[in-house]
Design a protein around this motif. Structure first.
Motif, short mmCIF file in Angstrom:
data_model
loop_
_atom_site.label_atom_id
_atom_site.label_comp_id
_atom_site.label_asym_id
_atom_site.label_seq_id
_atom_site.Cartn_x
_atom_site.Cartn_y
_atom_site.Cartn_z
N UNK A 23 0.83 -1.20 0.00
CA UNK A 23 0.00 0.00 0.00
C UNK A 23 0.87 1.26 0.00
N UNK A 24 0.42 2.26 -0.75
CA UNK A 24 1.12 3.54 -0.79
C UNK A 24 0.54 4.53 0.22
N UNK A 25 -0.50 4.11 0.96
CA UNK A 25 -1.13 5.00 1.92
C UNK A 25 -0.21 5.22 3.12
N UNK A 26 -0.16 6.44 3.64
CA UNK A 26 0.68 6.71 4.81
C UNK A 26 0.12 6.02 6.06
N UNK A 27 1.02 5.68 6.97
CA UNK A 27 0.58 5.07 8.23
C UNK A 27 -0.09 6.11 9.11
N UNK A 28 -1.08 5.69 9.87
CA UNK A 28 -1.77 6.56 10.82
C UNK A 28 -1.04 6.50 12.16
N UNK A 29 -1.22 7.54 12.96
CA UNK A 29 -0.63 7.57 14.30
C UNK A 29 -1.27 6.47 15.17
N UNK A 30 -0.53 6.01 16.18
CA UNK A 30 -1.07 5.02 17.10
C UNK A 30 -2.33 5.56 17.76
N UNK A 31 -3.24 4.66 18.09
CA UNK A 31 -4.45 5.01 18.84
C UNK A 31 -4.35 4.34 20.19
N UNK A 32 -4.55 5.12 21.26
CA UNK A 32 -4.55 4.57 22.61
C UNK A 32 -5.97 4.58 23.12
N UNK A 33 -6.42 3.42 23.60
CA UNK A 33 -7.77 3.27 24.14
C UNK A 33 -7.64 3.01 25.63
N UNK A 34 -8.26 3.86 26.43
CA UNK A 34 -8.24 3.72 27.88
C UNK A 34 -9.63 3.30 28.32
N UNK A 35 -9.76 2.08 28.82
CA UNK A 35 -11.06 1.56 29.24
C UNK A 35 -11.18 1.66 30.76
N UNK A 36 -12.03 2.58 31.20
CA UNK A 36 -12.31 2.77 32.61
C UNK A 36 -13.66 2.12 32.92
N UNK A 37 -14.01 2.05 34.20
CA UNK A 37 -15.29 1.46 34.58
C UNK A 37 -16.47 2.26 34.02
N UNK A 38 -16.37 3.60 34.01
CA UNK A 38 -17.49 4.44 33.62
C UNK A 38 -17.46 4.94 32.17
N UNK A 39 -16.30 4.84 31.49
CA UNK A 39 -16.20 5.34 30.13
C UNK A 39 -14.99 4.74 29.41
N UNK A 40 -14.92 5.00 28.12
CA UNK A 40 -13.78 4.59 27.30
C UNK A 40 -13.28 5.82 26.56
N UNK A 41 -11.97 6.06 26.60
CA UNK A 41 -11.38 7.22 25.94
C UNK A 41 -10.44 6.75 24.84
#
Length: 81
Positions: A23-41
């Motif tokens: 693929x010639x598409x550029x790589x995307x930045x890393x995604x960090x997912x923080x899973x808490x009891x009340x929400x996900x960021x």
């Protein structure tokens, strides 16, 4: 590729874009997912290096998971009595 780390108050998942072979598409930045009891960021740096953050409630996360497997339309998930 992804990593999973369990911290005191959250589970941290990092999604790493390795791209597609040939693929010639550029790589995307890393995604960090923080899973808490009340929400996900979700966090990802923009092109200036500044973090962009989206926070989902547990209900929004449940709806997103359901939406990925449903056809076009409008839906409401209701609990069983």
């Amino acid at each position: 590729m992804f990593t999973i780390e369990h911290e005191f108050d959250a589970t941290v998942i990092t999604l790493i874009d390795e791209g597609e072979e040939g693929s010639a598409l550029p790589l995307q930045e890393d995604i960090t997912i923080l899973a808490f009891e009340e929400c996900v960021t979700l966090e990802q740096e923009d092109e200036t290096g500044e973090p962009v953050r989206i926070t989902l409630s547990q209900a929004q996360l449940r709806d997103l998971a359901a939406a990925l497997n449903l056809p076009e339309g409008s839906y409401r998930i209701v609990g069983k009595d």
